[in-house]
Design a protein around this motif. Structure first.
Motif, PDB file in Angstrom:
ATOM      1  N   GLU A 192     -12.551  -1.632 -10.664  1.00 18.89           N
ATOM      2  CA  GLU A 192     -13.541  -0.935 -11.488  1.00 18.89           C
ATOM      3  C   GLU A 192     -14.942  -0.942 -10.856  1.00 18.89           C
ATOM      4  N   PHE A 193     -15.377  -2.090 -10.391  1.00 22.44           N
ATOM      5  CA  PHE A 193     -16.781  -2.221  -9.964  1.00 22.44           C
ATOM      6  C   PHE A 193     -16.985  -2.276  -8.454  1.00 22.44           C
ATOM      7  N   THR A 194     -16.016  -2.797  -7.711  1.00 22.09           N
ATOM      8  CA  THR A 194     -16.261  -2.990  -6.275  1.00 22.09           C
ATOM      9  C   THR A 194     -15.772  -1.809  -5.447  1.00 22.09           C
ATOM     10  N   GLU A 195     -14.750  -1.074  -5.920  1.00 23.05           N
ATOM     11  CA  GLU A 195     -14.330   0.100  -5.156  1.00 23.05           C
ATOM     12  C   GLU A 195     -15.470   1.108  -4.959  1.00 23.05           C
ATOM     13  N   PRO A 196     -16.320   1.338  -5.978  1.00 21.35           N
ATOM     14  CA  PRO A 196     -17.465   2.231  -5.731  1.00 21.35           C
ATOM     15  C   PRO A 196     -18.404   1.718  -4.633  1.00 21.35           C
ATOM     16  N   VAL A 197     -18.437   0.397  -4.438  1.00 18.69           N
ATOM     17  CA  VAL A 197     -19.269  -0.175  -3.371  1.00 18.69           C
ATOM     18  C   VAL A 197     -18.719   0.250  -1.999  1.00 18.69           C
ATOM     19  N   LEU A 198     -17.376   0.351  -1.916  1.00 20.44           N
ATOM     20  CA  LEU A 198     -16.759   0.798  -0.660  1.00 20.44           C
ATOM     21  C   LEU A 198     -17.226   2.213  -0.334  1.00 20.44           C
ATOM     22  N   TYR A 208     -20.799   2.301   1.081  1.00 14.81           N
ATOM     23  CA  TYR A 208     -20.941   1.968   2.504  1.00 14.81           C
ATOM     24  C   TYR A 208     -20.215   2.982   3.398  1.00 14.81           C
ATOM     25  N   ARG A 209     -19.158   3.608   2.858  1.00 16.36           N
ATOM     26  CA  ARG A 209     -18.457   4.641   3.628  1.00 16.36           C
ATOM     27  C   ARG A 209     -19.411   5.788   3.910  1.00 16.36           C
ATOM     28  N   GLU A 210     -20.170   6.159   2.881  1.00 11.66           N
ATOM     29  CA  GLU A 210     -21.144   7.246   3.050  1.00 11.66           C
ATOM     30  C   GLU A 210     -22.233   6.883   4.057  1.00 11.66           C
ATOM     31  N   LYS A 211     -22.537   5.624   4.150  1.00 10.40           N
ATOM     32  CA  LYS A 211     -23.543   5.189   5.129  1.00 10.40           C
ATOM     33  C   LYS A 211     -22.963   5.108   6.542  1.00 10.40           C
ATOM     34  N   GLY A 212     -21.629   5.243   6.626  1.00  9.69           N
ATOM     35  CA  GLY A 212     -20.972   5.234   7.944  1.00  9.69           C
ATOM     36  C   GLY A 212     -20.788   3.850   8.544  1.00  9.69           C
ATOM     37  N   ILE A 213     -20.852   2.806   7.716  1.00 11.22           N
ATOM     38  CA  ILE A 213     -20.707   1.454   8.288  1.00 11.22           C
ATOM     39  C   ILE A 213     -19.457   0.727   7.762  1.00 11.22           C
ATOM     40  N   LEU A 214     -18.618   1.451   7.011  1.00  5.02           N
ATOM     41  CA  LEU A 214     -17.414   0.806   6.468  1.00  5.02           C
ATOM     42  C   LEU A 214     -16.261   0.850   7.473  1.00  5.02           C
ATOM     43  N   VAL A 215     -15.623  -0.295   7.645  1.00  9.32           N
ATOM     44  CA  VAL A 215     -14.448  -0.386   8.502  1.00  9.32           C
ATOM     45  C   VAL A 215     -13.292  -0.823   7.622  1.00  9.32           C
ATOM     46  N   GLU A 216     -12.201  -0.067   7.629  1.00 14.79           N
ATOM     47  CA  GLU A 216     -11.035  -0.445   6.799  1.00 14.79           C
ATOM     48  C   GLU A 216      -9.978  -1.082   7.673  1.00 14.79           C
ATOM     49  N   ILE A 217      -9.540  -2.256   7.267  1.00  9.15           N
ATOM     50  CA  ILE A 217      -8.550  -3.000   8.055  1.00  9.15           C
ATOM     51  C   ILE A 217      -7.331  -3.274   7.179  1.00  9.15           C
ATOM     52  N   ASP A 218      -6.144  -3.080   7.763  1.00  7.31           N
ATOM     53  CA  ASP A 218      -4.913  -3.386   7.043  1.00  7.31           C
ATOM     54  C   ASP A 218      -4.765  -4.908   6.965  1.00  7.31           C
ATOM     55  N   GLY A 219      -5.019  -5.447   5.777  1.00  8.05           N
ATOM     56  CA  GLY A 219      -5.016  -6.902   5.592  1.00  8.05           C
ATOM     57  C   GLY A 219      -3.632  -7.501   5.450  1.00  8.05           C
ATOM     58  N   GLU A 220      -2.609  -6.669   5.594  1.00  6.09           N
ATOM     59  CA  GLU A 220      -1.244  -7.203   5.458  1.00  6.09           C
ATOM     60  C   GLU A 220      -0.626  -7.534   6.812  1.00  6.09           C
ATOM     61  N   LEU A 276     -17.856  -8.884   4.112  1.00  4.09           N
ATOM     62  CA  LEU A 276     -16.400  -8.805   3.951  1.00  4.09           C
ATOM     63  C   LEU A 276     -16.090  -8.441   2.514  1.00  4.09           C
ATOM     64  N   ILE A 277     -15.274  -7.420   2.338  1.00  6.95           N
ATOM     65  CA  ILE A 277     -14.895  -7.008   0.983  1.00  6.95           C
ATOM     66  C   ILE A 277     -13.377  -6.956   0.881  1.00  6.95           C
ATOM     67  N   GLY A 278     -12.861  -7.361  -0.268  1.00  9.63           N
ATOM     68  CA  GLY A 278     -11.424  -7.280  -0.495  1.00  9.63           C
ATOM     69  C   GLY A 278     -11.095  -8.021  -1.772  1.00  9.63           C
ATOM     70  N   ILE A 291     -27.567  -4.267   7.017  1.00 15.71           N
ATOM     71  CA  ILE A 291     -26.171  -4.635   7.261  1.00 15.71           C
ATOM     72  C   ILE A 291     -25.621  -3.805   8.432  1.00 15.71           C
ATOM     73  N   ASP A 292     -24.950  -4.464   9.373  1.00 15.09           N
ATOM     74  CA  ASP A 292     -24.393  -3.740  10.514  1.00 15.09           C
ATOM     75  C   ASP A 292     -23.033  -3.142  10.193  1.00 15.09           C
ATOM     76  N   LYS A 293     -22.148  -3.967   9.618  1.00 15.25           N
ATOM     77  CA  LYS A 293     -20.797  -3.475   9.322  1.00 15.25           C
ATOM     78  C   LYS A 293     -20.272  -4.100   8.032  1.00 15.25           C
ATOM     79  N   VAL A 294     -19.505  -3.296   7.301  1.00 10.71           N
ATOM     80  CA  VAL A 294     -18.841  -3.780   6.093  1.00 10.71           C
ATOM     81  C   VAL A 294     -17.338  -3.683   6.356  1.00 10.71           C
ATOM     82  N   VAL A 295     -16.678  -4.818   6.336  1.00  7.61           N
ATOM     83  CA  VAL A 295     -15.251  -4.848   6.654  1.00  7.61           C
ATOM     84  C   VAL A 295     -14.455  -4.946   5.358  1.00  7.61           C
ATOM     85  N   TYR A 296     -13.640  -3.933   5.105  1.00  4.77           N
ATOM     86  CA  TYR A 296     -12.785  -3.934   3.913  1.00  4.77           C
ATOM     87  C   TYR A 296     -11.390  -4.394   4.314  1.00  4.77           C
ATOM     88  N   LEU A 297     -11.001  -5.559   3.826  1.00  5.20           N
ATOM     89  CA  LEU A 297      -9.650  -6.066   4.087  1.00  5.20           C
ATOM     90  C   LEU A 297      -8.744  -5.559   2.979  1.00  5.20           C
TER      91      LEU A 297
END
Ligand code: AMP
Length: 178
Positions: A141-147, A150-162, A5-7, A100-106
């Motif tokens: 600065e540091f965690t957005e590049p991590v997104l 994982y996006r390039e690996k095709g396992i990033l899922v973006e979720i509207d956390g609002e 989980l990232i956010g 890692i199976d999935k990375v969820v970006y809230l």
């Protein structure tokens, strides 16, 4: 299943992490929680961790990696886990190729996160406005590049956390089934 989980702080990672843990019957693990426990130790290391987290700075990658891998070697994490707060830097992500199976970006705006955090009544010692702002800036600065990693690996899922807690949970669950 191994989920990350990232956010930014205030995005709802621990809320969703705990709900997912219950639904999927896999353990939830937060590096922030681990570090807050280690910060209670009255040793030079404990004091160092306490000062770092209270200021909102990141702990060094090497220390973080060794603590996280020690935890994940425990039998209870054999079948999978929901990991919150790690990886936070590209160096951590690259060193942690762990199936890692999935990375969820809230995704929530800085403004929404700050508003939510200002309304919390369970305020922690490391939750000063200054430390929160620092963490949010470090995220960009540091965690957005991590997104991107994982996006390039095709396992990033973006979720509207609002959205509402339940809508978010349902969206995550349906993404995990894909
Ligand atoms: P959190 O509860 O996830 O916001 O984490 C609280 C604090 O623990 C952070 O502000 C950092 O000081 C430290 N921390 C947690 N996870 C990491 C990580 N992956 N890398 C470096 N520091 C971390």
């Amino acid at each position: 299943m191994k989920i990350i989980l990232i956010g930014i702080q205030g995005a709802g990672k621990s809320t969703q992490g705990n709900l997912l843990s219950e639904k999927l019957k896999i353990p939830y693990l937060s590096t922030g929680h681990i570090f807050r426990e280690l910060a209670k130790e009255k040793t030079p290391e404990g004091r160092y961790i306490k000062e770092t987290i209270n200021a909102g700075y990141l702990l060094p990658d090497e220390k973080t990696l060794s603590i996280v891998s020690n935890y994940l070697h425990r039998a209870e994490y054999n079948k999978g886990y929901i990991l919150d707060g790690f990886p936070r830097t590209i160096a951590q992500a690259k060193a942690f190729e762990n199936g890692i199976d999935k990375v969820v970006y809230l995704k929530v705006s800085d403004k929404e996160a700050l508003w939510r955090l200002s309304g919390r009544d369970d305020v922690r010692e490391d939750d000063t406005l200054k430390a929160i702002r620092k963490r949010i800036n470090l995220f960009h600065e540091f965690t957005e590049p991590v997104l991107d990693f994982y996006r390039e690996k095709g396992i990033l899922v973006e979720i509207d956390g609002e959205k509402s807690i339940d809508e978010i949970l349902q969206e995550i669950l349906s993404e995990l089934e894909k």
